[in-house]
Design a protein around this motif. Structure first.
Motif, PDB file in Angstrom:
ATOM      1  N   VAL A  97     -23.223 -18.160 -98.251  1.00  0.00           N
ATOM      2  CA  VAL A  97     -22.739 -17.413 -99.422  1.00  0.00           C
ATOM      3  C   VAL A  97     -22.783 -18.256-100.690  1.00  0.00           C
ATOM      4  CG1 VAL A  97     -21.242 -15.998 -97.983  1.00  0.00           C
ATOM      5  CG2 VAL A  97     -20.306 -18.057 -99.043  1.00  0.00           C
ATOM      6  N   ARG A 108     -19.206 -12.606 -99.825  1.00  0.00           N
ATOM      7  CA  ARG A 108     -18.012 -13.456 -99.848  1.00  0.00           C
ATOM      8  C   ARG A 108     -16.752 -12.625 -99.614  1.00  0.00           C
ATOM      9  NH1 ARG A 108     -19.091 -17.376-105.148  1.00  0.00           N
ATOM     10  NH2 ARG A 108     -21.084 -18.242-104.432  1.00  0.00           N
ATOM     11  N   LEU A 187     -16.491 -23.708 -99.343  1.00  0.00           N
ATOM     12  CA  LEU A 187     -17.210 -23.243-100.524  1.00  0.00           C
ATOM     13  C   LEU A 187     -16.800 -24.041-101.759  1.00  0.00           C
ATOM     14  CD1 LEU A 187     -19.278 -21.147-101.440  1.00  0.00           C
ATOM     15  CD2 LEU A 187     -17.378 -19.582-101.903  1.00  0.00           C
TER      16      LEU A 187
END
Length: 303
Positions: A97, A108, A187
C-alpha cells in the motif's frame, strides 16, 4: 528568599504538577497490584471474611494444576503461531500500500477496517463463519475438500499433532484483526525512508524485490522489533476472542492463561488463586517488556 530555596522550589514545581496524576495512578494501578500480590499468599473465597495467610500454598497448587500448565502451553502456542505472522505479513501489506498508485488509499482503508471493529463483534461474526453450517464449511463442501465440514471451534484434536484446531481458529481471528494495525506502524517507517536511498540502490543494481531485502528490511529493524514485542504482549493477554468464540473449550483446548484467570476469579470465586495466576502473567509480560527495552538499547547503541 534565599537562592537555595528558589532552586528547591524550581525542582519541586514539576512534581507538584505531576502529583494529582501520580495519586490517581497509585490508587488505580499500583495499590491494586500490591493488594493482588498480597492476596496470592492468602485464601480469600468468602468475601465477607478477611483473607487468611497461607504462605506458598497457592503456588504449590499452581505447580500441580494440570489445567494451568495446559493453558500456559496454549498461551505459548498462541505466541508462536500469531507473532511471526503479525511481524512479517503486515510488512508485506505496508510495502504493497506504500506504492504510489491511483486508488491505493482505498486499499489502506480496507486493510485497516478490521482494526476499528469491536473484538466482540468480530468474534461473533467469525463464530458464524466457523459454524457447522457456516460459510467456510459450505465453501469447503462446494469444492469437495471437506464434504462433512470441519469442527473449527468444537474439536480438541490437534492440527499436525501440535496446535488444537479450536485454538488455531481463534488465532486466525487475532491475526485478521491485527494485520491493519501493525501495517500502519510499518507504513510510518516506510515513509520515513528517503526515495534517494532506493534510487542509489537501483544504480548499484538493487531493484525490484531485492531492494526490499537490501534496503527496506535493514532500515525497518526498529519497527520489526517493536511490532514483535507488542504483538507478543497482546498474544499473551488474549481474552476477548476466547471468551466470545469458545469459552476455553472444548476440553480446555483453547483456554489461555488470561481466560483461566478470569474463570477462577469470577466463575469459581477463587480470588487468591486468580491473583497467583495473575502474578505469573505479570512476570511473563515483564520479561517481554524487558526484552523490548533491551532491544531498544541495542538499537540506540547501533548494535
Amino acid at each position: 528568599m534565599s537562592v537555595n530555596w528558589i532552586l528547591v522550589k524550581q525542582r519541586l514545581t514539576p512534581y507538584l504538577f505531576l502529583l494529582p496524576a501520580l495519586i490517581i495512578l497509585f490508587l488505580t494501578v499500583f495499590w491494586p497490584a500490591i493488594q493482588a500480590f498480597y492476596l496470592s499468599f492468602t485464601t480469600y473465597q468468602d468475601l465477607s471474611q478477611p483473607p487468611q495467610w497461607i504462605g506458598f500454598s497457592n503456588f504449590l497448587r499452581l505447580w500441580k494444576d494440570a489445567v494451568f500448565w495446559q493453558t500456559l502451553e496454549n498461551t505459548f502456542l498462541y505466541l508462536l503461531g500469531v507473532v511471526p505472522i503479525l511481524v512479517m505479513a503486515p510488512l508485506l501489506l505496508a510495502i504493497l500500500v506504500n506504492q504510489k498508485l491511483r486508488g491505493m488509499n482505498w486499499f489502506r482503508a480496507a486493510y485497516y477496517t478490521p482494526v476499528v471493529i469491536s473484538m466482540v463483534v468480530a468474534g461473533i461474526a467469525w463464530k458464524w463463519l466457523y459454524a457447522e453450517n457456516g460459510l467456510l464449511n459450505q465453501l469447503l463442501a462446494s469444492v469437495n475438500i471437506s464434504p462433512t465440514g470441519i469442527p473449527w471451534l468444537t474439536s480438541p484434536e490437534k492440527l499436525l499433532n501440535i496446535v488444537p484446531i479450536s485454538l488455531m481458529s481463534v488465532m486466525l481471528v487475532t491475526i485478521w484483526k491485527g494485520l491493519g494495525y501493525y501495517m500502519v506502524i510499518y507504513l510510518a517507517g516506510l515513509q520515513s525512508i528517503p526515495d534517494d536511498v532506493y534510487e542509489a540502490a537501483a544504480i548499484d543494481g538493487s531493484d525490484g524485490i531485492r531492494k526490499h531485502w537490501d534496503i527496506t528490511i535493514p532500515l525497518m529493524k526498529p519497527y520489526l522489533a517493536l511490532v514483535a514485542v507488542i504483538s507478543a504482549i497482546s498474544a499473551t493477554k488474549v481474552f476477548e476472542e476466547v471468551f466470545v468464540m469458545t469459552q476455553g473449550g472444548p476440553l480446555n483446548s483453547s483456554k489461555t492463561i488470561v481466560y483461566y484467570l478470569y474463570e477462577q476469579a469470577f466463575s469459581n470465586l477463587e480470588i487468591s488463586y486468580a491473583c497467583t495466576i495473575g502474578l505469573v502473567l505479570f512476570l511473563m509480560i515483564l520479561a517481554l517488556s524487558a526484552l523490548r527495552l533491551f532491544l531498544n538499547q541495542q538499537q540506540d547503541m547501533g548494535i
